[in-house]
Enzyme design. Structure first.
Site, PDB file in Angstrom:
ATOM      1  N   HIS A 133     -23.417  93.257  70.621  1.00 18.63           N
ATOM      2  CA  HIS A 133     -22.415  94.285  70.903  1.00 18.63           C
ATOM      3  C   HIS A 133     -22.816  95.671  70.407  1.00 18.63           C
ATOM      4  O   HIS A 133     -22.343  96.686  70.937  1.00 18.63           O
ATOM      5  CB  HIS A 133     -21.072  93.896  70.273  1.00 18.63           C
ATOM      6  CG  HIS A 133     -20.474  92.654  70.841  1.00 18.63           C
ATOM      7  ND1 HIS A 133     -20.106  92.543  72.171  1.00 18.63           N
ATOM      8  CD2 HIS A 133     -20.191  91.459  70.269  1.00 18.63           C
ATOM      9  CE1 HIS A 133     -19.614  91.337  72.385  1.00 18.63           C
ATOM     10  NE2 HIS A 133     -19.658  90.659  71.252  1.00 18.63           N
ATOM     11  N   ASN A 190     -29.101 107.108  76.014  1.00 22.93           N
ATOM     12  CA  ASN A 190     -28.257 107.966  75.200  1.00 22.93           C
ATOM     13  C   ASN A 190     -27.823 107.152  73.990  1.00 22.93           C
ATOM     14  O   ASN A 190     -27.294 106.051  74.138  1.00 22.93           O
ATOM     15  CB  ASN A 190     -27.012 108.424  75.970  1.00 22.93           C
ATOM     16  CG  ASN A 190     -27.355 109.294  77.160  1.00 22.93           C
ATOM     17  OD1 ASN A 190     -28.308 110.062  77.117  1.00 22.93           O
ATOM     18  ND2 ASN A 190     -26.586 109.181  78.223  1.00 22.93           N
ATOM     19  N   HIS A 236     -22.680  99.210  72.937  1.00 25.53           N
ATOM     20  CA  HIS A 236     -23.623  98.151  73.290  1.00 25.53           C
ATOM     21  C   HIS A 236     -25.026  98.736  73.474  1.00 25.53           C
ATOM     22  O   HIS A 236     -25.180  99.798  74.083  1.00 25.53           O
ATOM     23  CB  HIS A 236     -23.174  97.484  74.593  1.00 25.53           C
ATOM     24  CG  HIS A 236     -23.868  96.201  74.891  1.00 25.53           C
ATOM     25  ND1 HIS A 236     -23.237  94.978  74.836  1.00 25.53           N
ATOM     26  CD2 HIS A 236     -25.142  95.926  75.238  1.00 25.53           C
ATOM     27  CE1 HIS A 236     -24.086  94.026  75.135  1.00 25.53           C
ATOM     28  NE2 HIS A 236     -25.254  94.585  75.383  1.00 25.53           N
ATOM     29  N   HIS A 245     -27.945  99.772  75.212  1.00 30.92           N
ATOM     30  CA  HIS A 245     -28.264  99.852  76.642  1.00 30.92           C
ATOM     31  C   HIS A 245     -28.808 101.227  76.981  1.00 30.92           C
ATOM     32  O   HIS A 245     -28.675 102.189  76.229  1.00 30.92           O
ATOM     33  CB  HIS A 245     -27.019  99.582  77.490  1.00 30.92           C
ATOM     34  CG  HIS A 245     -26.030 100.715  77.508  1.00 30.92           C
ATOM     35  ND1 HIS A 245     -25.237 101.051  76.426  1.00 30.92           N
ATOM     36  CD2 HIS A 245     -25.719 101.617  78.476  1.00 30.92           C
ATOM     37  CE1 HIS A 245     -24.476 102.078  76.728  1.00 30.92           C
ATOM     38  NE2 HIS A 245     -24.754 102.464  77.966  1.00 30.92           N
ATOM     39  N   GLN A 300     -30.044 103.555  80.879  1.00 31.38           N
ATOM     40  CA  GLN A 300     -29.736 103.675  82.300  1.00 31.38           C
ATOM     41  C   GLN A 300     -30.996 104.069  83.064  1.00 31.38           C
ATOM     42  O   GLN A 300     -31.980 104.523  82.475  1.00 31.38           O
ATOM     43  CB  GLN A 300     -28.645 104.716  82.528  1.00 31.38           C
ATOM     44  CG  GLN A 300     -27.327 104.391  81.847  1.00 31.38           C
ATOM     45  CD  GLN A 300     -26.284 105.464  82.074  1.00 31.38           C
ATOM     46  OE1 GLN A 300     -25.790 105.635  83.175  1.00 31.38           O
ATOM     47  NE2 GLN A 300     -25.959 106.194  81.025  1.00 31.38           N
TER      48      GLN A 300
END
Length: 426
Positions: A179, A219, A230, A232, A234
């Site tokens: 998470h 970011n 979380h 991650h 893009q």
């Protein structure tokens, strides 16, 4: 970021002959790619670590989802030549949800998230993108745009009131099912899997009709505007060559086609080098804008991740983690940053624009941020508060500190493992 519509139902099924096809492919470094689709037709791709403990099957996304929204529109700013996407569907993005409502976690009976199965790395189409889902031509489940850009000449033409459909694709790259965290909190094995995913997606997205440039990025931190904790990143597939790259191409035209090689050699001979490997060098650029800015560049010309070798990807995984952990060691709390991987456009500049990382942070002290105000925001006229040479020295010290802490942790883990083995044998 990611937006979830309110209306969805949840069930669990396992892949069968009636479920979406699960297309499997073995990539380099023993990484397994498993591609399928979500309930509304969006593409979902799992990238399994070479030492994964996951099985071959994946649960089916059995949610009931609304149809995908209309593709956004781009408007031309005739004063600058920039195309501005107007994507009103991005207004309702999820803001810092609790762990039990994490939209990037594996689905559970109480959390109808975006990823149906437990995963190592997962990549999927953003449900509310700035670009797409329409493309210049109908492809797969993506429809044809009604008013797509008609090539680079069309995009460069100036005129009042010009609009085009914002074709392209935006994808979310989940680094881990955990998470919280970031790229820098991953293992070397996991980092290598993400790098392989970047290479795979760069190659695939470059083949879509109307795509002109691919941009992987992360970011990190609320100060940057992150809305999901979380771990991650893009990937944006643009229908145009971005303004920054357009200026870069102009500089190359005005200097030399091998400008990046000249930059690399100049930086390698300077005191701004942060570290150097066999295939990559990290340095603070000569004219750094941000209080913290580091570039990471391959030693040979390579336009994008898809063109890197296995050896370059293998070395990048630990080097990139070392850089990010050093950045976090600058202060007592994690450092917010934008990790921007610049790649050559799809159709121009392939022999001159070199893949490179631009890592920037607005943090100029433990409790201070650099805000872009009048001169910088309005006139694009920058003033730096930290000299690049000072910045490089600070980052080198922080990396050494992080290296020592990491080595100490590894020694402790080894000792714990040995103690456990001794107890077992006794």
């Amino acid at each position: 970021m990611l937006t979830l519509p309110r209306r969805c139902a949840y069930h669990v099924y396992v892949n069968t002959h009636e479920s979406p096809e699960l297309r499997t492919e073995t990539l380099s470094a023993g990484i397994i790619k498993r591609a399928t689709t979500l309930a509304d037709g969006r593409e979902l791709i799992y990238f399994d670590d070479p030492d994964t403990t996951l099985g071959a099957e994946r649960a089916v996304d059995a949610r009931t989802l609304d149809a995908r929204g209309e593709t956004a529109t781009m408007r031309l700013d005739v004063l600058t030549g920039d195309w501005i996407t107007v994507a009103a569907n991005r207004q309702n993005r999820v803001m810092m949800p609790s762990a039990d409502a994490d939209p990037l976690a594996p689905q559970s009976p109480t959390n109808p998230s975006e990823v149906p199965s437990l995963y190592d790395v997962a990549v999927f189409e953003n449900r509310s993108p700035a670009f797409g889902p329409a493309l210049a031509e109908a492809t797969g489940t993506a429809p044809a745009a009604s008013n797509p850009p008609r090539g680079l000449d069309d995009l460069s033409a100036l005129g009042l009131g010009r609009t085009r459909t914002s074709v392209g694709r935006c994808e979310v790259v989940c680094f881990s099912p955990e998470h919280t965290g970031s790229f820098g909190t991953q293992s070397v094995t996991r980092a290598r899997t993400v790098i392989e995913a970047w290479a795979d997606r760069t190659a695939a997205l470059s083949q879509l009709p109307g795509i002109q440039q691919i941009f992987p990025f992360e970011n990190r931190g609320e100060a940057i505007g992150v809305t999901l904790p979380h771990p991650h990143g893009q990937i944006y597939a643009y229908p145009y060559v971005t303004p920054r790259t357009t200026r870069l191409l102009d500089s190359i035209d005005r200097t030399a086609p091998d400008l990046f090689q000249h930059i690399l050699e100049s930086e390698q001979a300077s005191e701004r080098v942060v570290f150097r490997g066999e295939h990559w060098t990290a340095f603070v650029p000569f004219a750094a804008r941000w209080p913290l800015e580091v570039h990471l560049m391959p030693h040979r010309h390579v336009p994008d991740f898809a063109e890197t070798t296995d050896a370059e990807r293998d070395e990048l995984a630990p080097l990139y983690l070392r850089l990010l952990r050093g950045v976090d060691a600058l202060y007592d709390t994690p450092t917010p940053y934008i990790a921007a991987w610049h790649q050559a456009p799809v159709n121009v500049g392939r022999d001159s624009v070199r893949l490179h990382l631009q890592l920037t942070s607005p943090r100029r002290a433990a409790d201070k941020l650099k805000f872009l105000a009048g001169s910088e925001a309005a006139m694009w006229a920058w003033a730096a508060e930290v000299t690049p040479e000072q910045g490089a020295a600070r980052i080198r010290e922080a990396i050494a500190k992080a290296d020592a802490a990491h080595a100490s942790a590894d020694t402790a883990d080894t000792a714990d493992t040995a103690d456990t083995a001794d107890e077992a044998s006794a």
